[in-house]
Motif scaffolding. Structure first.
Motif: not given
Ligand code: UGA
Ligand code: NAI
Length: 457
Positions: A157-158, A160, A217, A224, A262-263, A268, A273-274, A277, A335, A428
């Motif tokens: 699953e992808f 967010a 995945k 990301l 995503f820039l 942080g 998941c990040f 994983d 988050f 932010r």
């Molecule tokens: O496997 C997962 O759980 C999911 O993890 C992320 O989704 P999610 O963690 O829900 O949210 P994101 O939008 O990816 O953000 C993750 C973190 O990175 C941060 N982020 C994101 C983007 C950005 O440009 N800068 C930044 O600091 C967000 O604020 C957040 O804390 C992935 O985007 C999904 O594709 C994936 O399915």
């Protein structure tokens, strides 16, 4: 009609099965969980998670062809296809502790499926699992003493959080990993394909072998997360050189090979998941003797920790090296915006560090206060729904979550309510920094020049 079952009614299982039910009205979709309170919540008006669009969706399909229950045995017995979305957290004990995925919930589920099945079934991995998990699952499920046969597919699953419903309704791609080499493997892949083909254009449904799907995945989340750590690494150098991270992001993002999404530099990355994983990928690399690859991905995690610490160090330094007794208000604890989820939120780490420095920490968030209370049990932080009340007598605001709400507040009213000098640390980069500075705030964004009324002497 098919009986489709989802095991695990969490952030993935609930929304995913609801969208399948909505898009495939001829199928019956059941969702089970061992957590009774969660199932009760799914059957009530107070759903266990907040996700834009989810309430309407559940209203539409619940009781029509979507059912939530704790009766695992009957649900498995009736099912033709089973999606497994149970949690796969980082292992906290034994071999691989702190890195590997803990597959105990997955394995228990597989054993339950085998125990309660009287017919062959398709089992779909929705949870994020280490590459080659499907082999273990096939071995557990396909007992030599039974005539039943289980095809295990990987369909990671992808979605967010915060955009889950849109991501499920209009996915960039759906990945189906299966055993092309066997007839039943091919048939199982086609069955799953036919479900998604109800609403996903065929060119977006990719078929691959199981191992590629499982690894894609982990790789996708690693890329990301790496992107966020990369832009955050650039934000650090911006602060030293008067370059501006928004201008740099825009400039590099217009290169189509890089892309503009995503820039956003931040305090942080968080989320369930990040980090999990990435650590799992590090573990797998080490397991296969790829020490350099392991180190490479480990640095993405380490840099994220550095970025969170850098944020707190800056607060401390700019507030005259002591925050003992000072009231610091966190704007946001989730988050990311549009979710109440706080798992691995940078706000947790920042709060602990501020408390270590003996600051008085006040937390406000439109959705995440119940989870924040659990995360900070036993800690001396306070919670306040109303941001205007939270800032009374505060010395500083630290923006932790990019909720739109925080862009729209009356900052003059906030400034008037705060102690002076009044500080804003925008983790932010969502506020109007120049406007705040002109009101009298000392403003410290990420990756941009500070706007301070103190001279640099
Ligand atoms: O496997 C997962 O759980 C999911 O993890 C992320 O989704 P999610 O963690 O829900 O949210 P994101 O939008 O990816 O953000 C993750 C973190 O990175 C941060 N982020 C994101 C983007 C950005 O440009 N800068 C930044 O600091 C967000 O604020 C957040 O804390 C992935 O985007 C999904 O594709 C994936 O399915
Ligand atoms: N949260 C997210 O945005 C995403 C998560 N994932 C992956 O999906 C999986 C699930 O994640 P979340 O939904 O966030 O977890 P979650 O913790 O919200 O939900 C998992 C649910 O499974 C239930 N469960 C555990 N064992 C069970 C069993 N034997 N029988 C029935 N129910 C059982 C738990 O009670 C829990 O409600 C993880 O592997 C995660 O990495 C993948 C993409 C996005």
């Amino acid at each position: 009609m098919r009986n489709i079952l989802g095991i695990g009614a969490g952030y993935v299982g609930g929304p995913t099965m609801a969208v399948i039910a909505d898009q495939c009205p001829e199928h019956k979709v059941t969702v089970v969980d061992i957590n009774h309170a969660k199932i009760d919540a799914w059957n009530s008006d107070q759903l266990p998670i907040f996700e834009p669009g989810l309430d309407d969706l559940i209203q539409r399909v619940r009781g029509r062809n979507l059912f939530f229950t704790t009766d695992v045995e009957q649900a498995i017995r009736e099912a033709d296809i089973i999606f497994v979305s149970v949690n796969t957290p980082t292992k906290t004990y034994g071999e691989g502790a702190g890195l590997a995925a803990d597959l105990q919930f997955w394995e228990k589920t597989a054993r339950q499926i085998r125990e309660f099945s009287s017919e062959s079934k398709i089992v779909v991995e929705k949870s994020t699992v280490p590459v080659r998990t499907a082999v273990a699952m096939e071995r557990i499920l396909n007992d030599k003493d039974s005539d039943l046969h289980f095809d295990v597919l990987s369909c990671p699953e992808f979605l967010a959080e915060g955009t889950a419903i849109r991501d499920l309704e209009e996915p960039d791609r759906v990945l189906i990993g299966g055993r092309h080499e066997t007839e039943s493997g091919r048939a199982a892949m086609q069955t799953l394909h036919d479900i998604f083909a109800h609403w996903v254009p065929p060119e977006r449904i990719l078929h691959s072998n199981v191992w590629s799907a499982e690894l894609s995945k982990l790789a996708s989340n690693a890329f990301l997360a790496q992107r966020v750590s990369s832009i955050n690494a650039i934000s650090a150098i911006c602060e030293k050189t008067q370059a501006d991270i928004s201008e740099v992001s825009r400039a590099i993002g217009l290169d189509q090979r890089i892309g503009s999404r995503f820039l956003n530099a931040s305090v942080g990355f968080g989320g369930s998941c990040f980090k999990k994983d990435l650590l799992n990928l590090v573990y797998l690399c080490r397991f296969y003797g790829l020490e350099e690859a392991a180190e490479y991905w480990m640095w993405v995690v380490k840099f994220n920790e550095y970025q969170m610490n850098r944020f707190v160090d800056r607060i401390l330094r700019k507030m005259f090296n002591t925050i003992n007794g000072k009231r610091i208000v966190l704007f946001g604890f989730a988050f990311k915006a549009n979710t109440g989820d706080t798992r691995e939120s940078p706000a947790i780490h920042v709060t602990h560090r501020l408390l270590e420095e003996r600051a008085e920490v006040v937390i406000t968030d439109p959705r995440a206060i119940p989870n924040a209370r659990k995360d900070l049990q036993g800690c001396n932080a306070t919670f306040c729904e109303d941001p205007y009340e939270a800032v009374q007598g505060a010395h500083a605001i630290a923006v932790m979550t990019e909720w739109d709400l925080y862009r729209q507040l009356d900052y003059q009213r906030i400034y008037d309510a705060m102690e002076k000098p009044a500080f804003v640390f925008d983790g932010r980069n969502i506020l109007d920094h120049q406007g705040l500075f002109e009101m009298g705030f000392h403003v410290f964004p990420i990756g941009k020049q500070a706007l301070s009324h103190f001279s640099n002497r």
